[in-house]
Design a protein around this motif. Structure first.
Motif, PDB file in Angstrom:
ATOM      1  N   TYR A  46      61.203  57.211  21.096  1.00 60.13           N
ATOM      2  CA  TYR A  46      59.955  56.558  20.724  1.00 60.13           C
ATOM      3  C   TYR A  46      58.799  57.124  21.541  1.00 60.13           C
ATOM      4  CZ  TYR A  46      62.641  52.923  18.287  1.00 60.13           C
ATOM      5  OH  TYR A  46      63.474  52.240  17.430  1.00 60.13           O
ATOM      6  N   GLU A  47      57.612  57.000  20.979  1.00 55.37           N
ATOM      7  CA  GLU A  47      56.393  57.322  21.703  1.00 55.37           C
ATOM      8  C   GLU A  47      55.868  56.062  22.387  1.00 55.37           C
ATOM      9  OE1 GLU A  47      55.224  60.382  21.960  1.00 55.37           O
ATOM     10  OE2 GLU A  47      56.857  61.124  20.671  1.00 55.37           O
ATOM     11  N   HIS A  48      54.980  56.254  23.356  1.00 55.91           N
ATOM     12  CA  HIS A  48      54.389  55.101  24.031  1.00 55.91           C
ATOM     13  C   HIS A  48      53.681  54.210  23.016  1.00 55.91           C
ATOM     14  CE1 HIS A  48      54.151  57.543  28.027  1.00 55.91           C
ATOM     15  NE2 HIS A  48      55.389  57.265  27.657  1.00 55.91           N
ATOM     16  N   GLY A  49      53.902  52.915  23.156  1.00 59.77           N
ATOM     17  CA  GLY A  49      53.277  51.946  22.259  1.00 59.77           C
ATOM     18  C   GLY A  49      54.108  51.594  21.049  1.00 59.77           C
ATOM     19  N   ASP A  50      55.184  52.352  20.793  1.00 57.30           N
ATOM     20  CA  ASP A  50      56.040  52.059  19.639  1.00 57.30           C
ATOM     21  C   ASP A  50      56.826  50.770  19.851  1.00 57.30           C
ATOM     22  OD1 ASP A  50      55.208  54.311  18.319  1.00 57.30           O
ATOM     23  OD2 ASP A  50      57.019  55.490  18.744  1.00 57.30           O
ATOM     24  N   ASP A  51      57.341  50.255  18.728  1.00 61.38           N
ATOM     25  CA  ASP A  51      58.125  49.028  18.749  1.00 61.38           C
ATOM     26  C   ASP A  51      59.610  49.384  18.761  1.00 61.38           C
ATOM     27  OD1 ASP A  51      59.131  46.496  18.534  1.00 61.38           O
ATOM     28  OD2 ASP A  51      58.545  46.198  16.436  1.00 61.38           O
ATOM     29  N   VAL A  52      60.228  49.316  19.941  1.00 64.57           N
ATOM     30  CA  VAL A  52      61.649  49.655  20.030  1.00 64.57           C
ATOM     31  C   VAL A  52      62.527  48.536  19.490  1.00 64.57           C
ATOM     32  CG1 VAL A  52      61.171  51.090  22.051  1.00 64.57           C
ATOM     33  CG2 VAL A  52      62.053  48.773  22.375  1.00 64.57           C
ATOM     34  N   ALA A  53      61.973  47.334  19.305  1.00 60.71           N
ATOM     35  CA  ALA A  53      62.757  46.231  18.736  1.00 60.71           C
ATOM     36  C   ALA A  53      63.248  46.597  17.347  1.00 60.71           C
ATOM     37  CB  ALA A  53      61.926  44.955  18.691  1.00 60.71           C
ATOM     38  N   ASN A  54      62.399  47.260  16.569  1.00 59.16           N
ATOM     39  CA  ASN A  54      62.785  47.777  15.251  1.00 59.16           C
ATOM     40  C   ASN A  54      63.408  46.699  14.361  1.00 59.16           C
ATOM     41  OD1 ASN A  54      63.010  49.818  13.304  1.00 59.16           O
ATOM     42  ND2 ASN A  54      65.085  50.368  13.967  1.00 59.16           N
ATOM     43  N   GLY A  55      62.813  45.509  14.404  1.00 60.75           N
ATOM     44  CA  GLY A  55      63.289  44.429  13.552  1.00 60.75           C
ATOM     45  C   GLY A  55      64.220  43.442  14.215  1.00 60.75           C
ATOM     46  N   ALA A  56      64.557  43.644  15.478  1.00 61.76           N
ATOM     47  CA  ALA A  56      65.422  42.693  16.178  1.00 61.76           C
ATOM     48  C   ALA A  56      64.732  41.339  16.294  1.00 61.76           C
ATOM     49  CB  ALA A  56      65.776  43.221  17.563  1.00 61.76           C
ATOM     50  N   LYS A  57      65.514  40.270  16.230  1.00 62.92           N
ATOM     51  CA  LYS A  57      64.976  38.920  16.251  1.00 62.92           C
ATOM     52  C   LYS A  57      64.524  38.549  17.654  1.00 62.92           C
ATOM     53  CE  LYS A  57      66.278  34.160  15.059  1.00 62.92           C
ATOM     54  NZ  LYS A  57      67.379  33.294  14.562  1.00 62.92           N
ATOM     55  N   GLY A  58      63.292  38.009  17.771  1.00 64.28           N
ATOM     56  CA  GLY A  58      62.792  37.566  19.056  1.00 64.28           C
ATOM     57  C   GLY A  58      61.280  37.519  19.091  1.00 64.28           C
ATOM     58  N   GLU A  59      60.733  36.881  20.120  1.00 64.20           N
ATOM     59  CA  GLU A  59      59.292  36.818  20.284  1.00 64.20           C
ATOM     60  C   GLU A  59      58.765  38.165  20.777  1.00 64.20           C
ATOM     61  OE1 GLU A  59      57.849  32.683  21.760  1.00 64.20           O
ATOM     62  OE2 GLU A  59      59.703  33.112  22.852  1.00 64.20           O
ATOM     63  N   PRO A  60      57.616  38.600  20.267  1.00 62.57           N
ATOM     64  CA  PRO A  60      57.099  39.919  20.647  1.00 62.57           C
ATOM     65  C   PRO A  60      56.714  40.000  22.116  1.00 62.57           C
ATOM     66  CG  PRO A  60      55.485  38.713  19.315  1.00 62.57           C
ATOM     67  CD  PRO A  60      56.747  37.923  19.275  1.00 62.57           C
ATOM     68  N   CYS A  61      56.898  41.185  22.676  1.00 62.37           N
ATOM     69  CA  CYS A  61      56.615  41.404  24.084  1.00 62.37           C
ATOM     70  C   CYS A  61      56.143  42.831  24.287  1.00 62.37           C
ATOM     71  CB  CYS A  61      57.868  41.155  24.919  1.00 62.37           C
ATOM     72  SG  CYS A  61      57.660  41.455  26.686  1.00 62.37           S
ATOM     73  N   LEU A  62      55.144  43.005  25.138  1.00 60.86           N
ATOM     74  CA  LEU A  62      54.634  44.329  25.486  1.00 60.86           C
ATOM     75  C   LEU A  62      55.050  44.643  26.913  1.00 60.86           C
ATOM     76  CD1 LEU A  62      52.882  46.772  24.693  1.00 60.86           C
ATOM     77  CD2 LEU A  62      50.896  45.536  25.597  1.00 60.86           C
ATOM     78  N   VAL A  63      55.746  45.765  27.094  1.00 56.48           N
ATOM     79  CA  VAL A  63      56.247  46.166  28.405  1.00 56.48           C
ATOM     80  C   VAL A  63      55.445  47.349  28.930  1.00 56.48           C
ATOM     81  CG1 VAL A  63      58.249  47.005  29.707  1.00 56.48           C
ATOM     82  CG2 VAL A  63      58.565  45.361  27.827  1.00 56.48           C
ATOM     83  N   HIS A  64      54.911  47.204  30.132  1.00 53.83           N
ATOM     84  CA  HIS A  64      54.177  48.274  30.821  1.00 53.83           C
ATOM     85  C   HIS A  64      54.891  48.578  32.132  1.00 53.83           C
ATOM     86  CE1 HIS A  64      50.325  48.505  28.582  1.00 53.83           C
ATOM     87  NE2 HIS A  64      50.574  47.235  28.281  1.00 53.83           N
ATOM     88  N   GLY A  65      54.789  49.826  32.567  1.00 55.23           N
ATOM     89  CA  GLY A  65      55.349  50.154  33.868  1.00 55.23           C
ATOM     90  C   GLY A  65      55.073  51.594  34.250  1.00 55.23           C
ATOM     91  N   ARG A  66      55.493  51.947  35.455  1.00 51.26           N
ATOM     92  CA  ARG A  66      55.381  53.314  35.932  1.00 51.26           C
ATOM     93  C   ARG A  66      56.688  53.711  36.598  1.00 51.26           C
ATOM     94  NH1 ARG A  66      50.798  53.562  40.104  1.00 51.26           N
ATOM     95  NH2 ARG A  66      51.785  51.584  40.683  1.00 51.26           N
ATOM     96  N   VAL A  67      56.956  55.002  36.580  1.00 51.42           N
ATOM     97  CA  VAL A  67      58.073  55.562  37.330  1.00 51.42           C
ATOM     98  C   VAL A  67      57.473  56.338  38.498  1.00 51.42           C
ATOM     99  CG1 VAL A  67      60.121  57.029  37.268  1.00 51.42           C
ATOM    100  CG2 VAL A  67      59.439  55.748  35.220  1.00 51.42           C
TER     101      VAL A  67
END
Length: 277
Positions: A112-133
Motif C-alpha cells: 500500500y501507499e501512504h494514506g491507503d486503507d489497509v482494512a480493505n473492507g474488514a469490519k470495524g470503526e475507522p482509524c488513522l495510524v501515523h508514525g515514524r521509524v
C-alpha cells in the motif's frame, strides 16, 4: 547397554549424543533429555498420561496448516514464545520493545501507499495510524519495510475466513524520507485466540481465559537494523494485565484518540536497534 533402569537410563541416552558433530545441537539435545527425564520423574508420569501427551501433540500438529500455526499458539500460551523473545531481544535503552509474533502472520500481504486503507473492507470503526521509524540516534530510517496486520471487530483475522479472496486488515508499506508512514485501518479490539483446537482444550482444562487485549501487529525491517516484531496495544481496554499469551509491555501501550468525525487516530513511533556486527 542392557538392563537400564529409571536411575541409569538418562545418562545412557545422553551418551548416545556424544559424537554429535554440531556442538550447539549436542548441547541442546543433552539438556533436552535431562529436563524431560527430570520432568517425568518429578511428576511421576504415568504411561496413560504419556500417551495423552503424545495425542495432544499429534492433534496440535494436525491442526496446523498454511493459515494457522497451532504450535505457535501453544508456545504463546505457555509463555515460551515471550520468554524466547525476552532472552533474544535485549535491546539498548530507548529502542522499541519486541513481543510475540503470533500465529496469523502470512507472507505476500498486499503493498500500500501512504494514506491507503489497509482494512480493505474488514469490519470495524475507522482509524488513522501515523508514525515514524527512527534509529536510536533519533534520525529517520527511510525505506523501512513495515508489515502490519490485525483482527477485525469480530475478533478474526482474514485468514480465518473461508473463501475470502483478498487480504483484509493487513498490508505492507515503506517509510518515507522522513521515516514517516500513515495509513487507514480499523480500531483494534480485544479478541479470543482460537479455542477450537488442542490449545483451546488446554485452556479450558486449566480454567484459563483465551482473550488477548486489543493490539495492532507490526514487523519492521531496514538495512543496518535488527528486525522488530512487536504490537501496539490499545490503552484502557480489558486483558492488558491478563493477556493469554503474556505479550504486553507497558512501553507498547498507546492511546487510540477519538476524532470529531467519529473515527480514531493512533500515533506511535518505532525506534530500531542497530544491527549487531
Amino acid at each position: 547397554m542392557r538392563n537400564l533402569n529409571q536411575d541409569t537410563i538418562t545418562q545412557a541416552v545422553i551418551a548416545r549424543f556424544a559424537n554429535t558433530p554440531d556442538p550447539r545441537l549436542k548441547e541442546i539435545m543433552t539438556s533436552l533429555v535431562q529436563h524431560l527425564h527430570a520432568f517425568a520423574r518429578e511428576v511421576r508420569l504415568t504411561e496413560e498420561e504419556w500417551s495423552q501427551g503424545i495425542g495432544f501433540l499429534t492433534a496440535t500438529g494436525q491442526k496446523c496448516d498454511d493459515k494457522r500455526q497451532e504450535f505457535i499458539l501453544l508456545s504463546d500460551t505457555l509463555g515460551l514464545s515471550m520468554l524466547t523473545v525476552a532472552m533474544n531481544n535485549d535491546k539498548p535503552q530507548g529502542c522499541t520493545e519486541a513481543t510475540v509474533f503470533g500465529p496469523f502472520h502470512v507472507a505476500g500481504a498486499p503493498h500500500y501507499e501512504h494514506g491507503d486503507d489497509v482494512a480493505n473492507g474488514a469490519k470495524g470503526e475507522p482509524c488513522l495510524v501515523h508514525g515514524r521509524v527512527l534509529g536510536l540516534d533519533g534520525r529517520p530510517v527511510a525505506g523501512a519495510t513495515i508489515e502490519v496486520w490485525q483482527a477485525d471487530a469480530d475478533g478474526h483475522y482474514d485468514v480465518q475466513y473461508q473463501g475470502l479472496e483478498q487480504h483484509r486488515a493487513r498490508g505492507v508499506l515503506e517509510s518515507g524520507a522522513d521515516g514517516g508512514f500513515h495509513f487507514r485501518t480499523i480500531v483494534a479490539e480485544a479478541y479470543p485466540i482460537p479455542t477450537d483446537g488442542p490449545v483451546g482444550e488446554m485452556l479450558r482444562a486449566t480454567a484459563r481465559h483465551p482473550w488477548r487485549p486489543a493490539h495492532l501487529h507490526f514487523m519492521i525491517k531496514a538495512a543496518g537494523y535488527e528486525t522488530l516484531v512487536t504490537h501496539v496495544f490499545r490503552d484502557g481496554g480489558p486483558y492488558l494485565d491478563s493477556d493469554a499469551v503474556f505479550g504486553v509491555r507497558q512501553s507498547l501501550v498507546a492511546d487510540w484518540k477519538p476524532l470529531a468525525d467519529g473515527s480514531y487516530s493512533l500515533d506511535f513511533d518505532f525506534v530500531l536497534a542497530p544491527e549487531k556486527n
